[in-house]
Design a protein around this motif. Structure first.
Motif, short mmCIF file in Angstrom:
data_model
loop_
_atom_site.label_atom_id
_atom_site.label_comp_id
_atom_site.label_asym_id
_atom_site.label_seq_id
_atom_site.Cartn_x
_atom_site.Cartn_y
_atom_site.Cartn_z
N ALA A 115 9.27 28.02 -25.92
CA ALA A 115 9.09 26.62 -26.31
C ALA A 115 8.18 26.63 -27.53
N TRP A 124 9.06 19.47 -29.28
CA TRP A 124 9.18 20.84 -28.78
C TRP A 124 10.64 21.30 -28.92
N ILE A 126 12.95 23.95 -27.21
CA ILE A 126 12.91 24.74 -25.99
C ILE A 126 14.18 25.58 -25.89
N LEU A 139 6.99 18.16 -23.34
CA LEU A 139 7.31 19.34 -22.54
C LEU A 139 6.42 19.31 -21.30
N ILE A 395 5.28 30.17 -25.15
CA ILE A 395 4.96 28.79 -25.56
C ILE A 395 4.12 28.86 -26.83
#
Ligand code: N01
Length: 537
Positions: A115, A124, A126, A139, A395
């Motif tokens: 992400a 975001w 993803i 998110l 992330i």
């Protein structure tokens, strides 16, 4: 791999367990957002989808181990026992998903792998292991606190010719232990539930113990229908009580010092809590039990005596008696005939501190003194808790910074729900929140409600991003540590401090300030215009 599926929605929810299901419902049906949930499992349920080991059940009483947002559901659903078993909880969660029509927005068998926050687009991006690429403004992590299993790297593990399983990834068809020689590594809450059940079937069971645990009887069974009725009639009070309690249960510490209680009175109190079963002994005990070693020793001694009374062989009783850390500083397992199981002739206990596991061989487990021949090896070795499930997703926040890099020395988070440098990322029951030190559904609902409120505020006021400030995050992280350090909790080698994972920084991760006070703090922050957050158009 399927061809890449590009799409856009308002929010992506990662996980479809207790937290993910409620987040999907709340954001979609209350705020009207378009939401997609991704779930790695082949079915929904999270923890309750994966942890199917024998004896798996909730350690929270069923009447509060459930959602409270749907009062009608609370009245309609009937739990069969004091503590619901894994299949029953899974049925419950599936029922909730059907009732709220959640399935159409959940994609199963799909793991979110990456992400990345697009600073220009304020959204975001993803990616999943199935090739999905989804752009979403928000998110929401509902990955769970205990979903990244810990598989210790024993030398020779790949050579074992029998079958091996981890409690956290149990086969759906179950495992038949009949006439088998079984080994279990680990004696945490999962093992404590599984061992008595496995011992009933197996020809021989060897338990490899690294740390003896303080276990208290669960005292499971049918609940008196009168009590069920009375609770259903009293749910409004119960909900208020658990939401404002310290741990999300109907328990309160005794505000007296155990050292000041006359010995016969404290014996009576201990016995009452012991007879009540469940977490009473842990969470309704004398308050100084958590603060001073002297007080803690008094409580621990009561439990030591119970082990000595139950386990017939004094040498085995000695091995099963916890030592070297204060009572209650590791998660207290609840047991049904755990200590009694070690009186059975087919059960053997190996202390791996005295005789360390040297390797796993094709035939079993070799310790420093002998080889234990096994047909089945069960790893009840737990999880890379709290940070593990988040860190295994790449992330990337502002400037492409990886969350796992930011958390290299331990988690830094504001309220356990937001991270500076990671706008519009919400971590349900993340590190720095009461999470695993509470009855999980209570904390999950609180976080989801708070996140829903925050996103609602953003939309009403046309804010595109919300982000914890670095200052607020640092102050909160220090506060989390300060509260923990005022207790005995960080002194044990527990998974709360990451001690079970080699190389993991030793940081007490959950927030010990209490579910009720924490809720109040979160509400105040929201009421003050999201103090400690930067909101931007
Ligand atoms: O995992 P654990 P768990 N060599 O980490 C041992 C929740 N839960 O799956 O204590 C040898 O507690 C390790 O030893 P040590 C609950 O919150 C909830 O049992 O680290 N042994 C320990 O004995 C719980 O706390 C419910 O020294 C090794 C065991 O493996 C959490 O899940 C039910 C080892 C792991 O115990 C985790 O419980 C069950 C090694 N290399 C669980 N590595 C419900 O109520 C680890 N161990 C819903």
């Amino acid at each position: 791999m399927a061809s890449a599926q590009q799409s856009t929605c308002d929010a992506v929810v990662v996980g479809a367990g207790f937290a993910g299901l409620y987040a999907l419902h709340s954001l979609r049906d209350r705020l009207g957002l378009s939401v997609r949930a991704f779930e790695a499992g082949g079915g929904l349920g999270g923890t309750w989808y994966f942890n199917r080991y024998p004896g798996a059940r909730s350690d929270s009483d069923s009447y509060i181990y459930c959602y409270t947002f749907d009062r009608k559901l609370l009245q309609e659903w009937e739990w069969s026992e004091r503590y619901p078993e894994q299949p029953e909880i899974l049925r419950y969660l599936n029922h909730v998903a059907d009732r709220l029509d959640l399935r159409r927005d959940i994609q199963l068998d799909t793991r979110v792998t990456e992400a990345t926050f697009d600073e220009a687009g304020k959204a975001w991006v993803i990616r999943t292991d199935k090739g999905d690429v989804v752009t979403a403004r928000y998110l929401v992590s509902a990955v769970g606190c205990l979903s990244s299993s810990n598989q210790p790297a024993f030398k020779g593990a790949e050579t074992f010719l029998g079958r091996s399983y981890h409690t956290g990834h149990w086969p759906h068809g179950g495992v038949d232990f009949t006439a088998r020689r079984v080994g279990v590594i680990g004696t945490g809450a999962s093992a404590v539930q599984a061992i008595p059940v496995i011992a009933q079937q197996a020809k021989h069971l060897t338990v490899f113990q690294r740390t003896a645990n303080y276990c208290v009887p669960a005292r499971n069974g049918k609940v008196d229908p009168e009590k069920v009725r009375a609770r259903k009639a009293d749910y409004e009070r119960i909900i208020e009580a658990i939401r404002n309690s310290y741990f999300g249960f109907e328990y309160d510490f005794i505000m007296q010092s155990v050292l000041e209680a006359p010995p016969e009175e404290r014996e009576r109190v201990f016995t009452e809590m012991w007879d009540t079963g469940g977490f009473a002994f842990w969470l309704a005990n004398y308050q100084d039990m958590l603060f001073t070693r002297e007080a803690n020793d008094v409580c621990a001694e009561f439990l030591h005596n119970k082990i000595r009374e139950t386990v017939k062989d004094p040498a085995v009783a000695r091995m099963l008696t916890p030592a070297g850390y204060p009572y209650g500083t590791k998660r207290q397992p609840l047991d049904t005939n755990y200590f009694e199981t070690f009186n059975k002739p087919n059960v053997e206990l190996v202390d791996v501190n005295e005789t360390p596991i040297e390797e796993i061989t094709p035939r079993g487990v070799r310790t420093s003194t002998r080889e234990h021949e096994l047909d089945i090896l069960v790893f009840a070795t737990g999880f890379d808790a709290l940070t593990g499930p988040l860190n295994r997703i790449a992330i990337r926040g502002r400037g492409g910074r990886l969350l796992s890099d930011k958390w290299r020395d331990g988690p830094h988070s504001y309220l356990g729900v937001a991270v500076a440098g990671f706008p519009n990322l919400f971590t349900i029951t993340g590190p720095g929140s009461p999470s695993v030190l509470s009855n999980m559904p209570v904390s999950i609902e609180q976080h989801v409600d708070w996140i829903t409120g925050c996103i609602g505020h953003m939309r009403r006021n046309r804010f595109a991003t919300v982000e914890a400030t670095g200052d607020a995050e640092e102050r909160w992280t220090e506060h989390v540590a300060e509260v923990a350090n005022s207790t005995l909790m960080p002194t044990a080698n527990s998974w709360y401090v990451g001690a079970n994972i080699p190389g993991k920084p030793r940081v007490f991760m959950p927030y010990l300030g209490g579910v009720g006070p924490y809720r109040q703090k979160c509400n105040e922050i929201a009421a003050n215009g999201y103090e400690g957050f930067a909101l931007a158009p």
